[in-house]
Design a protein around this motif. Structure first.
Motif, PDB file in Angstrom:
ATOM      1  N   TYR A 122      28.487  13.077 -32.339  1.00  0.00           N
ATOM      2  CA  TYR A 122      29.136  14.031 -30.881  1.00  0.00           C
ATOM      3  C   TYR A 122      28.919  14.986 -31.658  1.00  0.00           C
ATOM      4  CZ  TYR A 122      32.447  16.005 -28.647  1.00  0.00           C
ATOM      5  OH  TYR A 122      33.260  17.132 -27.540  1.00  0.00           O
ATOM      6  N   ARG A 123      28.038  15.977 -31.129  1.00  0.00           N
ATOM      7  CA  ARG A 123      28.366  17.715 -31.749  1.00  0.00           C
ATOM      8  C   ARG A 123      29.528  18.702 -31.045  1.00  0.00           C
ATOM      9  NH1 ARG A 123      24.483  20.778 -33.646  1.00  0.00           N
ATOM     10  NH2 ARG A 123      22.909  18.474 -33.163  1.00  0.00           N
ATOM     11  N   ALA A 124      29.407  19.023 -31.627  1.00  0.00           N
ATOM     12  CA  ALA A 124      31.028  20.131 -31.148  1.00  0.00           C
ATOM     13  C   ALA A 124      30.488  21.855 -31.669  1.00  0.00           C
ATOM     14  CB  ALA A 124      32.943  20.086 -31.811  1.00  0.00           C
ATOM     15  N   GLY A 125      30.095  22.375 -31.194  1.00  0.00           N
ATOM     16  CA  GLY A 125      29.739  24.340 -31.509  1.00  0.00           C
ATOM     17  C   GLY A 125      28.269  23.595 -33.085  1.00  0.00           C
ATOM     18  N   ASN A 126      29.222  24.035 -33.863  1.00  0.00           N
ATOM     19  CA  ASN A 126      27.781  23.999 -35.261  1.00  0.00           C
ATOM     20  C   ASN A 126      28.029  22.911 -35.851  1.00  0.00           C
ATOM     21  OD1 ASN A 126      29.813  25.206 -36.419  1.00  0.00           O
ATOM     22  ND2 ASN A 126      28.736  26.459 -37.089  1.00  0.00           N
ATOM     23  N   ARG A 127      29.347  21.872 -35.305  1.00  0.00           N
ATOM     24  CA  ARG A 127      29.613  20.807 -36.413  1.00  0.00           C
ATOM     25  C   ARG A 127      29.245  19.296 -35.712  1.00  0.00           C
ATOM     26  NH1 ARG A 127      33.521  24.887 -37.555  1.00  0.00           N
ATOM     27  NH2 ARG A 127      33.544  24.699 -39.789  1.00  0.00           N
ATOM     28  N   VAL A 128      28.646  18.291 -36.171  1.00  0.00           N
ATOM     29  CA  VAL A 128      28.564  17.170 -35.908  1.00  0.00           C
ATOM     30  C   VAL A 128      28.848  15.531 -37.258  1.00  0.00           C
ATOM     31  CG1 VAL A 128      26.188  15.521 -35.821  1.00  0.00           C
ATOM     32  CG2 VAL A 128      26.031  17.970 -35.354  1.00  0.00           C
ATOM     33  N   VAL A 146      38.180  12.707 -27.031  1.00  0.00           N
ATOM     34  CA  VAL A 146      38.899  13.192 -27.365  1.00  0.00           C
ATOM     35  C   VAL A 146      39.361  14.023 -27.328  1.00  0.00           C
ATOM     36  CG1 VAL A 146      41.264  11.328 -26.914  1.00  0.00           C
ATOM     37  CG2 VAL A 146      39.506  10.113 -26.065  1.00  0.00           C
ATOM     38  N   PHE A 147      39.373  13.516 -29.133  1.00  0.00           N
ATOM     39  CA  PHE A 147      40.517  15.285 -29.937  1.00  0.00           C
ATOM     40  C   PHE A 147      40.313  16.434 -28.910  1.00  0.00           C
ATOM     41  CE2 PHE A 147      40.994  17.739 -33.543  1.00  0.00           C
ATOM     42  CZ  PHE A 147      42.024  17.936 -33.349  1.00  0.00           C
ATOM     43  N   GLN A 148      38.891  16.667 -29.013  1.00  0.00           N
ATOM     44  CA  GLN A 148      38.385  17.876 -28.205  1.00  0.00           C
ATOM     45  C   GLN A 148      38.949  18.366 -27.296  1.00  0.00           C
ATOM     46  OE1 GLN A 148      34.313  18.973 -28.308  1.00  0.00           O
ATOM     47  NE2 GLN A 148      34.966  20.860 -28.468  1.00  0.00           N
ATOM     48  N   LYS A 149      39.335  17.007 -26.229  1.00  0.00           N
ATOM     49  CA  LYS A 149      39.426  17.471 -24.914  1.00  0.00           C
ATOM     50  C   LYS A 149      41.197  17.764 -24.851  1.00  0.00           C
ATOM     51  CE  LYS A 149      37.355  14.136 -21.798  1.00  0.00           C
ATOM     52  NZ  LYS A 149      36.702  15.153 -20.776  1.00  0.00           N
ATOM     53  N   ILE A 150      41.832  17.229 -25.783  1.00  0.00           N
ATOM     54  CA  ILE A 150      43.309  17.212 -26.025  1.00  0.00           C
ATOM     55  C   ILE A 150      43.563  18.484 -26.327  1.00  0.00           C
ATOM     56  CG2 ILE A 150      45.274  16.893 -27.286  1.00  0.00           C
ATOM     57  CD1 ILE A 150      43.997  13.951 -27.103  1.00  0.00           C
ATOM     58  N   ALA A 204      39.431  27.191 -24.817  1.00  0.00           N
ATOM     59  CA  ALA A 204      38.928  27.155 -26.185  1.00  0.00           C
ATOM     60  C   ALA A 204      39.707  27.955 -27.378  1.00  0.00           C
ATOM     61  CB  ALA A 204      37.707  26.942 -26.099  1.00  0.00           C
ATOM     62  N   LYS A 205      40.741  28.818 -26.826  1.00  0.00           N
ATOM     63  CA  LYS A 205      40.765  30.090 -27.500  1.00  0.00           C
ATOM     64  C   LYS A 205      41.902  30.155 -27.659  1.00  0.00           C
ATOM     65  CE  LYS A 205      36.786  34.017 -27.179  1.00  0.00           C
ATOM     66  NZ  LYS A 205      37.187  35.199 -27.066  1.00  0.00           N
ATOM     67  N   GLN A 206      42.759  29.011 -26.649  1.00  0.00           N
ATOM     68  CA  GLN A 206      44.307  28.838 -26.882  1.00  0.00           C
ATOM     69  C   GLN A 206      44.293  27.703 -28.044  1.00  0.00           C
ATOM     70  OE1 GLN A 206      46.407  30.951 -25.646  1.00  0.00           O
ATOM     71  NE2 GLN A 206      44.079  32.495 -24.875  1.00  0.00           N
ATOM     72  N   LYS A 263      41.787  32.798 -41.261  1.00  0.00           N
ATOM     73  CA  LYS A 263      42.530  33.126 -40.822  1.00  0.00           C
ATOM     74  C   LYS A 263      43.315  32.661 -38.648  1.00  0.00           C
ATOM     75  CE  LYS A 263      39.893  37.431 -43.569  1.00  0.00           C
ATOM     76  NZ  LYS A 263      39.205  38.067 -43.517  1.00  0.00           N
ATOM     77  N   HIS A 264      44.204  33.384 -39.207  1.00  0.00           N
ATOM     78  CA  HIS A 264      44.839  33.892 -37.595  1.00  0.00           C
ATOM     79  C   HIS A 264      43.366  34.024 -36.322  1.00  0.00           C
ATOM     80  CE1 HIS A 264      47.903  33.323 -34.695  1.00  0.00           C
ATOM     81  NE2 HIS A 264      47.506  34.499 -34.385  1.00  0.00           N
ATOM     82  N   GLY A 265      43.702  32.851 -35.643  1.00  0.00           N
ATOM     83  CA  GLY A 265      42.454  32.849 -34.256  1.00  0.00           C
ATOM     84  C   GLY A 265      41.326  32.662 -34.857  1.00  0.00           C
ATOM     85  N   GLY A 266      40.818  32.215 -35.838  1.00  0.00           N
ATOM     86  CA  GLY A 266      39.541  31.623 -36.746  1.00  0.00           C
ATOM     87  C   GLY A 266      39.776  31.077 -36.571  1.00  0.00           C
ATOM     88  N   TRP A 267      39.866  29.554 -36.183  1.00  0.00           N
ATOM     89  CA  TRP A 267      39.389  28.496 -36.260  1.00  0.00           C
ATOM     90  C   TRP A 267      39.890  27.847 -34.981  1.00  0.00           C
ATOM     91  CZ3 TRP A 267      44.128  25.317 -34.971  1.00  0.00           C
ATOM     92  CH2 TRP A 267      45.554  25.761 -35.065  1.00  0.00           C
ATOM     93  N   ARG A 268      38.810  26.722 -34.555  1.00  0.00           N
ATOM     94  CA  ARG A 268      38.920  26.495 -32.853  1.00  0.00           C
ATOM     95  C   ARG A 268      39.309  24.629 -33.089  1.00  0.00           C
ATOM     96  NH1 ARG A 268      39.261  30.310 -32.042  1.00  0.00           N
ATOM     97  NH2 ARG A 268      38.268  32.513 -31.400  1.00  0.00           N
ATOM     98  N   SER A 269      39.122  23.952 -32.194  1.00  0.00           N
ATOM     99  CA  SER A 269      39.597  22.638 -31.974  1.00  0.00           C
ATOM    100  C   SER A 269      37.663  21.689 -32.798  1.00  0.00           C
ATOM    101  CB  SER A 269      38.940  22.177 -30.449  1.00  0.00           C
ATOM    102  OG  SER A 269      37.707  22.371 -30.236  1.00  0.00           O
ATOM    103  N   SER A 270      36.767  22.691 -32.872  1.00  0.00           N
ATOM    104  CA  SER A 270      35.629  22.493 -33.967  1.00  0.00           C
ATOM    105  C   SER A 270      35.590  22.259 -35.763  1.00  0.00           C
ATOM    106  CB  SER A 270      34.598  22.423 -33.768  1.00  0.00           C
ATOM    107  OG  SER A 270      34.102  24.154 -33.370  1.00  0.00           O
ATOM    108  N   THR A 271      36.692  22.977 -35.694  1.00  0.00           N
ATOM    109  CA  THR A 271      37.077  23.296 -36.480  1.00  0.00           C
ATOM    110  C   THR A 271      37.651  22.129 -37.444  1.00  0.00           C
ATOM    111  OG1 THR A 271      36.928  26.231 -36.201  1.00  0.00           O
ATOM    112  CG2 THR A 271      37.596  25.079 -38.427  1.00  0.00           C
TER     113      THR A 271
END
Length: 669
Positions: A340-346, A375-379, A385-387, A431-439
């Motif tokens: 499963y690929r999410a951004g640059n993470r697999v 499923v986790f990324q959908k949640i 993506a930024k919220q 850092k604040h705002g520097g992480w996403r679901s893919s992180t």
């Protein structure tokens, strides 16, 4: 003149009356009332404390786990000591003259005017020969005490042990405890100390000038009887507890089994374990020092203090949360190409196996990392993506309802809360705002910063088995003869998921055992629903993990097994769990395919190499309550200089030890 004589008679009458009253009072004091005779004899009065027997501890079926054996302490009151044959007393006590001098100096230091312990834990045999001649040694007196005895030598980490009170214990008790008293140090002995200890009594005895007893003071009017401690009925089943300890011999790990319908813990295995009888008697100090030096830390209570990534046992939680919030349905599908690929993470599936088109049930059965990552990324990305912070906080709150990231409230000291990361943790790292679901995608498959105890893993299975609620796990089923139980252990704790959403998850878990990776652990005649896991680590073989409950309808047991450094969950943890489940449900273990026998697993040695084990762990953190009670200099030297390291901002120092640290990635089967 007449008035003068009248006054004389009045005065004389007053004096006669006073004399008569005094004579009557004197007659009463000397002939009728013996109170002053008693006061006169107080110079030979001794108060003998009567120590109660601690309450016994039974298993759920009434079998004795802990009982009492009497012994004797010899006390000395230096003020009452008169010249005697020191050498003869030494012979009777089995000590030498320097030993006598050391004990005498200690007694004088405690107090020259009141009794203190001179020699501890005299056996019944030794006391029998001493008792006949005790009158030859004025100032010395026996006190009956009780030591614990463990008939089956099991459940050491559950039962705990007792030890002498410290100055802090005495201070905290507001004067209840005195020097030489015993108190629960660990385990149930500590948690239920006030129930188990009973109530001390006092005998007031009179002695003559030759130190010979003359009976009870005031005929026993002021004596109080000792009241034995309450009986505790534990939730443990001694049969599966003994089986679990047998199966985990020469292995590092844990077994926790719970009755889903009550929260009662049926098995509580921490391995390696030790014989609890070693913590009793005059060799207790030496035995404790040796156990503290054991590199595999038998005092470490793994069911509630060891922390592991939950791996596959966690995967259904995000799916259940997504079902409840309407983000997916049981029919939602995902085509798995093996990753499963999410951004640059697999995130890859095991051996990059392509599972093809899967839904919720088949994803559980095949342990498809891709499906649960989706499923986790959908949640997390449901509001964009930024919220991520708000949606992640909501996800974390829902996960916490299952008992992760907080203590479950077990009636046992030292429970860890595990680790459920917070937004603040990721803000500090990225850092604040520097992480996403893919992180944080590794959380989807029970990895990353997420860590749970075996107790929490088993509790998740209880929640699934109950279709949405659990009872707080507990180890004591009843207190006393009236079967009293704490109210908090009778209340349902709902996790906020509708019961109908659990069926597709349970279908997948049944398939794991019926025709999936745990098929070798299938129990004839019993439908068991489970999940295998293989948690990798950087410093040895992977951890073997298995969670399950059985039977599917009206479940009677939920279980979590972790065998460290033992490879895939299907190879070690699953068969061990199946033996425990079958023994509990059927009372016996049926024949399995070739090689799947209790003896094979019981005799297997899966202990990691000691040098490797210690190389990667600069310290072994023992339970705090055990450290405080360590009396030996060698133990103090061993622990000296240890520092409590933190893991993130949310972890207890007492849970930092992990037998082999897993990597932040898992290939589940």
């Amino acid at each position: 003149m007449n008035s003068f004589f009248e006054r004389r008679y009045v005065i004389a009458g007053i004096f006669i009356t006073i004399v008569f009253i005094l004579l009557a009072r004197l007659f009463y004091i000397q002939i009728i009332d013996d109170k002053y005779a008693i006061y006169a004899n107080k110079n030979v009065l001794r108060q003998i404390v009567q120590y109660p027997a601690r309450g016994p501890i039974l298993d759920r079926n009434g079998k004795i786990l802990v009982q009492n054996e009497p012994f004797y302490d010899i006390t000395v009151n230096p003020r009452e000591v008169k010249p005697f044959d020191t050498i003869e007393l030494c012979k009777l006590l089995g000590i030498d003259k320097p030993g006598f001098d050391k004990r005498w100096a200690k007694a004088m230091k405690v107090s020259p005017n009141r009794p203190s312990i001179f020699e501890k834990q005299i056996s019944v045999t030794t006391f029998a020969s001493l008792q006949e001649r005790l009158s030859e040694f004025p100032g010395f007196a026996p006190v009956t005490r009780y030591l614990r005895s463990y008939p089956d030598s099991v459940a050491a980490q559950f039962l705990g042990y007792i030890g002498e009170v410290t100055d802090k214990d005495i201070k905290r008790s507001n004067g209840y405890y005195h020097q030489g008293d015993y108190i629960g140090v660990t385990g149930v002995e500590r948690s239920y100390e006030q129930v188990l200890r009973g109530q001390r009594g006092v005998k007031n005895l009179m002695y003559d000038s030759r130190n010979r007893p003359q009976g009870h003071y005031a005929n026993g009017m002021f004596d109080t009887a000792a009241v034995a401690g309450e009986r505790l009925t534990s939730s443990l089943d001694i049969n599966i507890q003994k089986l679990g300890e047998k199966l985990m011999h020469n292995k590092v790990g844990s077994i926790v089994a719970i009755e889903p319908s009550t929260g009662e813990i049926l098995a509580y295995v921490s391995s390696p374990t030790y014989d609890p009888n070693l913590m009793v008697g005059r060799e207790r100090g030496n035995n404790a020092a040796a156990l503290y030096k054991d590199p595999y830390t038998p005092f470490f209570i793994r069911p509630i203090q060891a922390q592991y990534p939950p791996g596959s046992s966690f995967k259904p939680l995000s799916a259940l949360i997504a079902l409840q919030e309407g983000i997916i349905s049981p029919q939602t599908t995902y085509y798995c190409p093996g990753y499963y690929r999410a951004g640059n993470r697999v995130v890859t599936c095991n051996n990059r196996e392509a599972h093809g088109l899967v839904n919720l049930s088949s994803a559980v059965a095949k342990s498809c990392n891709g499906y649960f990552s989706m499923v986790f990324q959908k949640i997390i990305d449901r509001d964009g993506a930024k919220q991520t912070e708000a949606t992640f906080t909501n996800w974390r709150t829902n996960v916490n309802k299952f008992g992760l990231g907080s203590k479950l409230g077990l009636d046992m000291p030292g429970e860890s809360r595990g680790n459920l990361p917070t937004p603040l943790h990721y803000d500090n790292v990225y850092k604040h705002g520097g992480w996403r679901s893919s992180t944080i995608l590794s959380l989807a498959i029970g990895q990353g910063e997420l860590e749970t105890t075996p107790l929490q893993m088993a509790n998740i299975e209880c929640t699934i088995a109950n279709h949405g609620y659990f009872y707080k796990p507990h180890l004591i089923k009843a207190i006393g003869t009236e079967n009293i139980i704490k109210k908090e252990y009778t209340e349902k704790n709902y996790v906020g998921i509708d019961s109908l959403y659990f069926e597709p998850v349970i279908n997948g878990m049944q398939a794991v055992v019926e025709n999936g990776t745990a098929i070798r652990s299938k129990i004839p005649g019993i439908i068991m629903c489970g999940k295998t896991g293989t948690a990798q680590n950087n410093h040895g073989e992977a951890h073997s993990v298995f969670v399950a409950f059985a039977p599917r309808d009206h479940p009677k047991i939920a279980i979590a097994v972790v065998v460290e450094n033992s490879g895939e969950g299907a190879h070690w943890a699953a068969p061990i769990a199946s033996f425990i489940v079958e023994q509990y449900l059927k009372g016996s273990i049926s024949a399995r395919e070739s090689g799947i026998t209790v003896d094979y697993f019981a005799n297997a040695n899966r202990l990691p190499d000691t040098a490797t084990f210690l190389h990667h762990y600069k310290k072994k953190l023992l339970p705090a309550d055990s450290i405080k009670k360590a009396k030996q200099d060698s133990v103090n030297k061993q622990l000296k200089g240890s520092k409590s390291a933190s893991h993130g901002n949310k972890k207890d120092a007492a849970t930092k030890y992990l037998a082999v640290m897993p990597k932040k990635k898992e290939d589940d089967k």
